[in-house]
Design an enzyme around this catalytic site. Structure first.
Site, short mmCIF file in Angstrom:
data_model
loop_
_atom_site.label_atom_id
_atom_site.label_comp_id
_atom_site.label_asym_id
_atom_site.label_seq_id
_atom_site.Cartn_x
_atom_site.Cartn_y
_atom_site.Cartn_z
N ALA A 52 0.76 -1.25 0.08
CA ALA A 52 0.09 -0.14 -0.01
C ALA A 52 0.89 1.35 0.07
O ALA A 52 0.32 2.30 -0.17
CB ALA A 52 -0.95 0.05 1.45
N ASN B 174 1.44 -3.08 8.27
CA ASN B 174 2.22 -3.88 6.95
C ASN B 174 3.00 -2.60 6.63
O ASN B 174 4.23 -2.80 6.22
CB ASN B 174 1.48 -4.37 6.03
CG ASN B 174 0.88 -5.78 6.50
OD1 ASN B 174 1.68 -6.81 6.80
ND2 ASN B 174 -0.33 -5.87 6.85
N HIS C 83 -1.68 7.38 4.16
CA HIS C 83 0.02 6.90 4.72
C HIS C 83 0.79 8.12 4.50
O HIS C 83 0.78 8.72 3.26
CB HIS C 83 0.30 5.77 3.87
CG HIS C 83 -0.61 4.71 4.05
ND1 HIS C 83 -0.76 3.89 5.07
CD2 HIS C 83 -1.15 3.93 3.00
CE1 HIS C 83 -1.51 2.81 4.80
NE2 HIS C 83 -1.93 2.88 3.77
N1 LIG Z 1 1.85 -4.82 2.64
C1 LIG Z 1 0.99 -4.00 2.51
O1 LIG Z 1 0.68 -2.99 2.16
C2 LIG Z 1 -0.57 -4.86 3.01
C3 LIG Z 1 -0.54 -6.27 3.19
N2 LIG Z 1 -1.72 -6.94 3.69
C4 LIG Z 1 -1.58 -8.23 4.13
O2 LIG Z 1 -2.28 -9.00 3.36
C5 LIG Z 1 -2.93 -9.74 4.01
C6 LIG Z 1 -4.17 -10.36 3.11
O3 LIG Z 1 -5.23 -9.20 2.96
P1 LIG Z 1 -6.56 -9.38 2.65
O4 LIG Z 1 -6.75 -10.22 1.06
O5 LIG Z 1 -7.12 -8.07 2.68
O6 LIG Z 1 -7.20 -10.27 3.60
P2 LIG Z 1 -8.47 -11.13 3.60
O7 LIG Z 1 -9.00 -11.39 5.09
O8 LIG Z 1 -9.55 -10.54 2.60
O9 LIG Z 1 -7.99 -12.60 3.05
C7 LIG Z 1 -6.99 -13.42 3.48
C8 LIG Z 1 -7.26 -14.88 2.76
O10 LIG Z 1 -6.04 -15.57 3.28
C9 LIG Z 1 -6.49 -16.94 3.84
N3 LIG Z 1 -5.60 -17.23 4.66
C10 LIG Z 1 -5.48 -16.78 6.16
N4 LIG Z 1 -4.50 -17.19 6.77
C11 LIG Z 1 -4.09 -18.38 5.80
C12 LIG Z 1 -2.99 -19.17 6.02
N5 LIG Z 1 -2.29 -19.38 7.29
N6 LIG Z 1 -2.62 -20.17 4.95
C13 LIG Z 1 -3.57 -20.01 3.71
N7 LIG Z 1 -4.37 -18.98 3.67
C14 LIG Z 1 -4.84 -18.27 4.66
C15 LIG Z 1 -7.88 -16.56 3.87
O11 LIG Z 1 -8.84 -17.66 4.19
C16 LIG Z 1 -8.35 -15.51 3.00
O12 LIG Z 1 -8.59 -16.26 1.94
C17 LIG Z 1 -3.41 -9.28 5.38
O13 LIG Z 1 -3.56 -10.17 6.59
C18 LIG Z 1 -2.18 -8.27 5.72
O14 LIG Z 1 -1.33 -8.85 6.48
C19 LIG Z 1 -2.74 -5.88 3.68
C20 LIG Z 1 -3.10 -4.56 3.12
C21 LIG Z 1 -1.65 -4.09 2.87
O1 LIG Z 2 -3.33 0.52 3.44
C1 LIG Z 2 -3.51 -0.62 3.73
O2 LIG Z 2 -3.77 -1.35 2.86
C2 LIG Z 2 -2.94 -1.54 4.86
C3 LIG Z 2 -2.26 -0.69 5.84
O3 LIG Z 2 -2.29 0.13 6.23
C4 LIG Z 2 -1.09 -1.61 6.52
O4 LIG Z 2 -1.31 -2.88 6.49
O5 LIG Z 2 -0.27 -1.12 7.05
#
Ligand SMILES: NC(=O)C1=CN([C@@H]2O[C@H](COP(=O)(O)OP(=O)(O)OC[C@H]3O[C@@H](n4cnc5c(N)ncnc54)[C@H](O)[C@@H]3O)[C@@H](O)[C@H]2O)C=CC1
Ligand SMILES: O=C([O-])CC(=O)C(=O)O
Length: 268
Positions: free
Chosen positions: A125, A191, A221
């Protein structure tokens, strides 16, 4: 053709498959979700990537993917990324906040070294990670990150018990401290803080402020960095994904860009 296995079929995973479904250079062969999520994921995956199988883990003896990408959450790194790296499978990670857990970054490096491969931490992000990590080489003096989101984006976090999120009338600081503390307390929202730290001054010297602000509809951000290179300020106003207001849409685009850069002849 890049053969990809993806962990996660939530807001990010679905968004990524949607955007890449007509890219002839990228094929999703496997989507990994927990046992309990297999039935829900199958129809979604078959509509977006009909060739892909849905399973709870990477096959031990099956065909190796060219790349394993995590779009799932912090636990998936321990469960899937570490063993895949040790087997020599290149990986990408979006849940960078997981690396705030002491020792995990070192374990990822060790696993990648063992498998003679590489794990790439995606910018997600936030932008300017290229500038920040280049600036680090000359020496950084300070990196301050402020994350501002609508109150409902802080639901299911410790802020819910500390503040009346539904009735906030003004911007409220819900956390102030180091990136390491932020990532531990607000893992799904920190994150960005963790990514900035790893690119810049580290988890214990990157200052973080998090706000719940009823005056914004976006995930805002703000980064201020100073060092031998000079300085920069960056403000990103990320539109949240409808499927998950904690996640900015740019995170999906950053995954698509990273996969495109691996799959296509020209990378930028
Ligand atoms: N680097 C960045 O800027 C960002 C990173 N993220 C990360 O991305 C992750 C996913 O985000 P979303 O898709 O919005 O979440 P979400 O909750 O919509 O989807 C998560 C998916 O991963 C699956 N899952 C959860 N734990 C698992 C495991 N141990 N093994 C296999 N599958 C698993 C769930 O069943 C679901 O399908 C967040 O938890 C967050 O840590 C999210 C936003 C920004
Ligand atoms: O903005 C986003 O997608 C998520 C965010 O702030 C984070 O994980 O730090």
């Amino acid at each position: 053709m890049l053969h990809v296995s993806m962990i996660g079929c939530g807001a990010i995973g679905v968004g990524v498959m949607e955007l890449l479904k007509s890219d002839p250079e990228v094929s999703f062969d496997l989507v990994i979700v927990p046992e309990a999520g297999l039935d829900a994921a199958r129809p979604v995956v078959s509509s977006l990537a009909p060739q892909a199988r849905v399973a709870a883990r990477l096959d031990d003896d099956g065909v190796r993917p060219d790349l394993l990408i995590e779009c799932a959450g912090h636990r998936a790194i321990e469960e899937h990324i570490l063993p895949a790296l040790a087997r020599g499978i290149p990986c990408m990670v979006v849940s960078v906040g997981a690396l705030s857990e002491p020792g995990l970054a070192e374990r990822l490096e060790a696993a990648a070294r063992q498998g003679k491969t590489q794990v790439q931490l995606l910018s997600g992000a936030i932008g300017a990670i290229d500038a920040l990590s280049a600036a680090k080489i000359g020496g950084l003096d300070s990196v301050i990150y402020t994350g501002r989101k609508p109150p409902q984006a802080w639901k299911d976090t410790p802020a819910e018990a500390l503040f009346a999120l539904d009735s906030l009338e003004t911007a409220t600081v819900i956390f102030e401290g180091t990136a390491r503390q932020a990532a531990r307390l607000y893992p799904k929202n920190a994150n960005v803080a963790a990514t900035l730290s790893l690119a810049g001054l580290g988890m214990d010297h990157t200052q973080v402020r998090l706000l719940a602000d009823p005056g914004v509809t976006e995930n805002v951000h703000h980064v201020e960095a100073k060092g031998a290179f000079g300085g920069f300020e960056l403000t990103m106003r990320g539109k949240p994904l409808a499927a998950n207001p904690k996640t900015s849409a740019l995170t999906v685009f950053s995954v698509v860009r990273a996969l495109g850069n691996r799959a296509h002849a020209l990378a930028i």
